[in-house]
Write an enzyme that holds these catalytic residues in place. Structure first.
Site, PDB file in Angstrom:
ATOM      1  N   TYR A  58       2.946   5.222  -2.763  1.00  0.00           N
ATOM      2  CA  TYR A  58       2.080   6.308  -2.300  1.00  0.00           C
ATOM      3  C   TYR A  58       1.309   6.950  -3.453  1.00  0.00           C
ATOM      4  O   TYR A  58       0.219   7.483  -3.264  1.00  0.00           O
ATOM      5  CB  TYR A  58       2.920   7.357  -1.561  1.00  0.00           C
ATOM      6  CG  TYR A  58       2.107   8.297  -0.716  1.00  0.00           C
ATOM      7  CD1 TYR A  58       1.633   7.905   0.531  1.00  0.00           C
ATOM      8  CD2 TYR A  58       1.809   9.578  -1.163  1.00  0.00           C
ATOM      9  CE1 TYR A  58       0.880   8.766   1.314  1.00  0.00           C
ATOM     10  CE2 TYR A  58       1.054  10.450  -0.388  1.00  0.00           C
ATOM     11  CZ  TYR A  58       0.592  10.035   0.849  1.00  0.00           C
ATOM     12  OH  TYR A  58      -0.158  10.889   1.625  1.00  0.00           O
ATOM     13  N   GLU A  59       1.869   6.886  -4.653  1.00  0.00           N
ATOM     14  CA  GLU A  59       1.240   7.480  -5.831  1.00  0.00           C
ATOM     15  C   GLU A  59       0.235   6.548  -6.517  1.00  0.00           C
ATOM     16  O   GLU A  59      -0.482   6.963  -7.434  1.00  0.00           O
ATOM     17  CB  GLU A  59       2.309   7.916  -6.841  1.00  0.00           C
ATOM     18  CG  GLU A  59       3.139   9.101  -6.404  1.00  0.00           C
ATOM     19  CD  GLU A  59       4.157   8.771  -5.305  1.00  0.00           C
ATOM     20  OE1 GLU A  59       4.361   9.624  -4.419  1.00  0.00           O
ATOM     21  OE2 GLU A  59       4.738   7.656  -5.322  1.00  0.00           O
ATOM     22  N   THR A  81       5.743  -2.431  -3.677  1.00  0.00           N
ATOM     23  CA  THR A  81       6.413  -3.050  -2.539  1.00  0.00           C
ATOM     24  C   THR A  81       6.847  -1.968  -1.568  1.00  0.00           C
ATOM     25  O   THR A  81       7.534  -1.020  -1.965  1.00  0.00           O
ATOM     26  CB  THR A  81       7.651  -3.850  -2.996  1.00  0.00           C
ATOM     27  OG1 THR A  81       7.241  -4.828  -3.951  1.00  0.00           O
ATOM     28  CG2 THR A  81       8.331  -4.530  -1.821  1.00  0.00           C
ATOM     29  N   VAL A  82       6.437  -2.113  -0.316  1.00  0.00           N
ATOM     30  CA  VAL A  82       6.863  -1.209   0.751  1.00  0.00           C
ATOM     31  C   VAL A  82       7.557  -2.069   1.799  1.00  0.00           C
ATOM     32  O   VAL A  82       6.953  -2.991   2.353  1.00  0.00           O
ATOM     33  CB  VAL A  82       5.672  -0.454   1.380  1.00  0.00           C
ATOM     34  CG1 VAL A  82       6.161   0.559   2.407  1.00  0.00           C
ATOM     35  CG2 VAL A  82       4.825   0.227   0.310  1.00  0.00           C
ATOM     36  N   THR A  87      12.322   3.961  10.239  1.00  0.00           N
ATOM     37  CA  THR A  87      11.529   5.140  10.594  1.00  0.00           C
ATOM     38  C   THR A  87      10.040   4.851  10.424  1.00  0.00           C
ATOM     39  O   THR A  87       9.650   3.788   9.963  1.00  0.00           O
ATOM     40  CB  THR A  87      11.903   6.340   9.688  1.00  0.00           C
ATOM     41  OG1 THR A  87      11.475   6.053   8.350  1.00  0.00           O
ATOM     42  CG2 THR A  87      13.404   6.604   9.712  1.00  0.00           C
ATOM     43  N   HIS A  89       8.198   6.069   8.240  1.00  0.00           N
ATOM     44  CA  HIS A  89       7.851   6.242   6.827  1.00  0.00           C
ATOM     45  C   HIS A  89       7.035   5.066   6.295  1.00  0.00           C
ATOM     46  O   HIS A  89       6.101   5.246   5.509  1.00  0.00           O
ATOM     47  CB  HIS A  89       9.143   6.422   6.017  1.00  0.00           C
ATOM     48  CG  HIS A  89       8.917   6.782   4.596  1.00  0.00           C
ATOM     49  ND1 HIS A  89       9.292   5.965   3.557  1.00  0.00           N
ATOM     50  CD2 HIS A  89       8.349   7.876   4.039  1.00  0.00           C
ATOM     51  CE1 HIS A  89       8.963   6.536   2.419  1.00  0.00           C
ATOM     52  NE2 HIS A  89       8.394   7.696   2.675  1.00  0.00           N
ATOM     53  N   PHE A 114      -5.572  -5.299  -4.580  1.00  0.00           N
ATOM     54  CA  PHE A 114      -4.428  -4.830  -3.794  1.00  0.00           C
ATOM     55  C   PHE A 114      -3.274  -5.820  -3.918  1.00  0.00           C
ATOM     56  O   PHE A 114      -3.283  -6.882  -3.300  1.00  0.00           O
ATOM     57  CB  PHE A 114      -4.851  -4.675  -2.331  1.00  0.00           C
ATOM     58  CG  PHE A 114      -3.822  -4.023  -1.460  1.00  0.00           C
ATOM     59  CD1 PHE A 114      -3.621  -2.660  -1.519  1.00  0.00           C
ATOM     60  CD2 PHE A 114      -3.064  -4.769  -0.570  1.00  0.00           C
ATOM     61  CE1 PHE A 114      -2.685  -2.043  -0.700  1.00  0.00           C
ATOM     62  CE2 PHE A 114      -2.127  -4.166   0.253  1.00  0.00           C
ATOM     63  CZ  PHE A 114      -1.935  -2.801   0.184  1.00  0.00           C
ATOM     64  N   ARG A 128       7.460 -13.305  -1.734  1.00  0.00           N
ATOM     65  CA  ARG A 128       6.068 -13.078  -2.133  1.00  0.00           C
ATOM     66  C   ARG A 128       5.937 -12.619  -3.587  1.00  0.00           C
ATOM     67  O   ARG A 128       4.830 -12.402  -4.075  1.00  0.00           O
ATOM     68  CB  ARG A 128       5.427 -12.055  -1.191  1.00  0.00           C
ATOM     69  CG  ARG A 128       5.164 -12.666   0.187  1.00  0.00           C
ATOM     70  CD  ARG A 128       5.078 -11.631   1.294  1.00  0.00           C
ATOM     71  NE  ARG A 128       4.811 -12.264   2.578  1.00  0.00           N
ATOM     72  CZ  ARG A 128       5.707 -12.925   3.308  1.00  0.00           C
ATOM     73  NH1 ARG A 128       6.946 -13.061   2.868  1.00  0.00           N
ATOM     74  NH2 ARG A 128       5.378 -13.471   4.466  1.00  0.00           N
TER      75      ARG A 128
END
EC number: 2.5.1.78
Length: 156
Positions: A58-59, A81-82, A87, A89, A114, A128
């Site tokens: 996010y930063e 990595t997300v 949830t 989030h 990206f 990945r």
């Protein structure tokens, strides 16, 4: 008809990499792939690569924007990595990072590649980051170099 294409060799390029500390065990592999692609394939000098660590995905947009606006870099590669959890989030973080990074590129005119993995599981992320599905950090680095050269060709 005029056609503009570019390669990835950019020996004089100055490239910044923003990278998230969260999920660092995966992101370290993305970083290794990005640096390897920049130096080995793109012929970028090691001294022309700057790595900036941030807390999480996010930063990434804010740090990427600061680098892009500094005038010191020809491109920025954003890595992170997300991983989806139970949830909402995931949607907020992945969407915020993606939209924010796209805005930085469009607003600054500096290529932003990206390299943020958005996966359903840790296993998918590992695949990945240099195993079964290649290294998305390396792919993002090569994208940044190609875009540097595309923009130069457009301006020529």
């Amino acid at each position: 008809m005029n056609i503009i294409k570019a390669n990835v060799a950019a020996p004089d390029a100055r490239v910044a990499i923003t990278i998230a500390r969260f999920n660092q065990f995966i992101n370290d592999s993305l970083l290794d792939g990005a640096v390897d692609a920049l130096t080995r394939i793109g012929q970028v000098k090691d001294d022309n690569i700057t790595v900036v660590w941030v807390p999480g995905a996010y930063e990434l947009p804010l740090a990427t924007e600061a680098l892009a606006k500094s005038g010191k870099y020809d491109a920025v590669v954003a890595l992170g990595t997300v991983i989806r959890g139970g949830t909402a989030h995931f949607e907020y973080v992945a969407g915020g990072a993606s939209n924010g990074l796209a805005s930085v590129a469009q607003d600054s005119g500096v290529p932003v590649a990206f390299g943020v993995l958005t996966t359903e599981s840790i296993e998918q992320a590992i695949e990945r980051a240099g195993t079964k599905a290649g290294n998305k950090g390396a792919e993002a680095a090569l994208t940044a170099l190609e875009m540097i050269n595309v923009l130069k060709a457009i301006k020529a």
